[in-house]
Design an enzyme around this catalytic site. Structure first.
Site, PDB file in Angstrom:
ATOM      1  N   HIS A  55      63.074   1.117 -10.505  1.00 41.03           N
ATOM      2  CA  HIS A  55      62.216   1.527  -9.410  1.00 41.03           C
ATOM      3  C   HIS A  55      62.868   2.709  -8.690  1.00 41.03           C
ATOM      4  CE1 HIS A  55      64.827  -1.578  -7.331  1.00 41.03           C
ATOM      5  NE2 HIS A  55      65.009  -0.523  -6.578  1.00 41.03           N
TER       6      HIS A  55
HETATM    7  P1  TYD Z   1      64.500  -5.795  -6.255  1.00 49.44           P
HETATM    8  O1  TYD Z   1      64.987  -4.773  -5.285  1.00 49.44           O
HETATM    9  O2  TYD Z   1      63.232  -5.513  -6.993  1.00 49.44           O
HETATM   10  O3  TYD Z   1      65.629  -6.173  -7.302  1.00 49.44           O
HETATM   11  P2  TYD Z   1      66.411  -5.341  -8.417  1.00 49.44           P
HETATM   12  O4  TYD Z   1      66.123  -3.906  -8.231  1.00 49.44           O
HETATM   13  O5  TYD Z   1      67.817  -5.671  -8.149  1.00 49.44           O
HETATM   14  O6  TYD Z   1      66.003  -5.844  -9.746  1.00 49.44           O
HETATM   15  O7  TYD Z   1      64.375  -7.176  -5.474  1.00 49.44           O
HETATM   16  C1  TYD Z   1      64.143  -8.393  -6.162  1.00 49.44           C
HETATM   17  C2  TYD Z   1      63.381  -9.312  -5.239  1.00 49.44           C
HETATM   18  O8  TYD Z   1      64.172  -9.624  -4.082  1.00 49.44           O
HETATM   19  C3  TYD Z   1      62.065  -8.708  -4.749  1.00 49.44           C
HETATM   20  O9  TYD Z   1      61.048  -9.641  -4.930  1.00 49.44           O
HETATM   21  C4  TYD Z   1      62.269  -8.493  -3.271  1.00 49.44           C
HETATM   22  C5  TYD Z   1      63.460  -9.342  -2.891  1.00 49.44           C
HETATM   23  N1  TYD Z   1      64.335  -8.647  -1.946  1.00 49.44           N
HETATM   24  C6  TYD Z   1      64.286  -8.970  -0.590  1.00 49.44           C
HETATM   25  O10 TYD Z   1      63.518  -9.853  -0.164  1.00 49.44           O
HETATM   26  N2  TYD Z   1      65.100  -8.309   0.280  1.00 49.44           N
HETATM   27  C7  TYD Z   1      65.968  -7.344  -0.151  1.00 49.44           C
HETATM   28  O11 TYD Z   1      66.724  -6.760   0.686  1.00 49.44           O
HETATM   29  C8  TYD Z   1      65.998  -6.997  -1.557  1.00 49.44           C
HETATM   30  C9  TYD Z   1      66.926  -5.932  -2.075  1.00 49.44           C
HETATM   31  C10 TYD Z   1      65.175  -7.678  -2.412  1.00 49.44           C
END
Ligand code: TYD
Length: 138
Positions: A55
């Site tokens: 992302h």
């Molecule tokens: P995401 O940032 O998509 O994870 P990665 O890039 O590490 O694969 O986040 C995964 C899930 O966690 C998403 O559903 C949102 C949640 N999340 C929060 O609730 N708060 C946060 O600060 C972060 C980073 C993620």
């Protein structure tokens, strides 16, 4: 933000204080990080070889640290890709907004610690690659 390139992202070396009982590295707002840290989160228990990320962010700036173990970060600005390996707890990757990133090749037991410039906001994410490319041409 949308014009940022992968070359606006940089690896920084944090101070490492040696101590006979172990080492310590310190990150302070305004010194090592060029933004005020509003949030810290960390990834752990990532299965070995698993991928994360995939992302971009519109505004968020981050300092990414391999607090333990190692992983690779693929940075992509829509034109150029850069691969960076983080494998030392005193190294950090500063990621500017408008960069697609994928975190790959997690070693087992690794910890990815992220210091972020804003609180969590799903509206700041671009999770679709074709939307990201559109954002870059705005
Ligand atoms: P995401 O940032 O998509 O994870 P990665 O890039 O590490 O694969 O986040 C995964 C899930 O966690 C998403 O559903 C949102 C949640 N999340 C929060 O609730 N708060 C946060 O600060 C972060 C980073 C993620």
């Amino acid at each position: 933000m949308n014009k940022n390139s992968v070359f606006d992202c940089s690896v920084i070396e944090l101070d490492k204080h040696h101590h006979e009982k172990g080492n310590i590295s310190i990150v302070e707002n305004g010194n090592e990080v060029p933004f005020d840290v509003k949030r810290i989160y960390y990834l752990y228990d990532v299965p070995g070889g698993e991928d994360r990320g995939a992302h971009a962010h519109k505004e968020l700036r981050q300092l990414i640290i391999a607090a333990s173990g190692s992983f690779d970060i693929i940075l992509d600005d829509g034109h150029v890709k850069r691969s960076i390996t983080l494998n030392r707890p005193y190294m950090g990757l500063l990621v500017v907004p408008g960069i697609w990133r994928e975190l790959i090749n997690f070693s087992s037991g690794s910890i990815c610690m992220v210091l972020a410039s804003h609180k969590y906001d799903e509206d700041d994410y671009i999770r679709d690659y074709s939307e990201f490319l559109k954002f870059k041409t705005k």
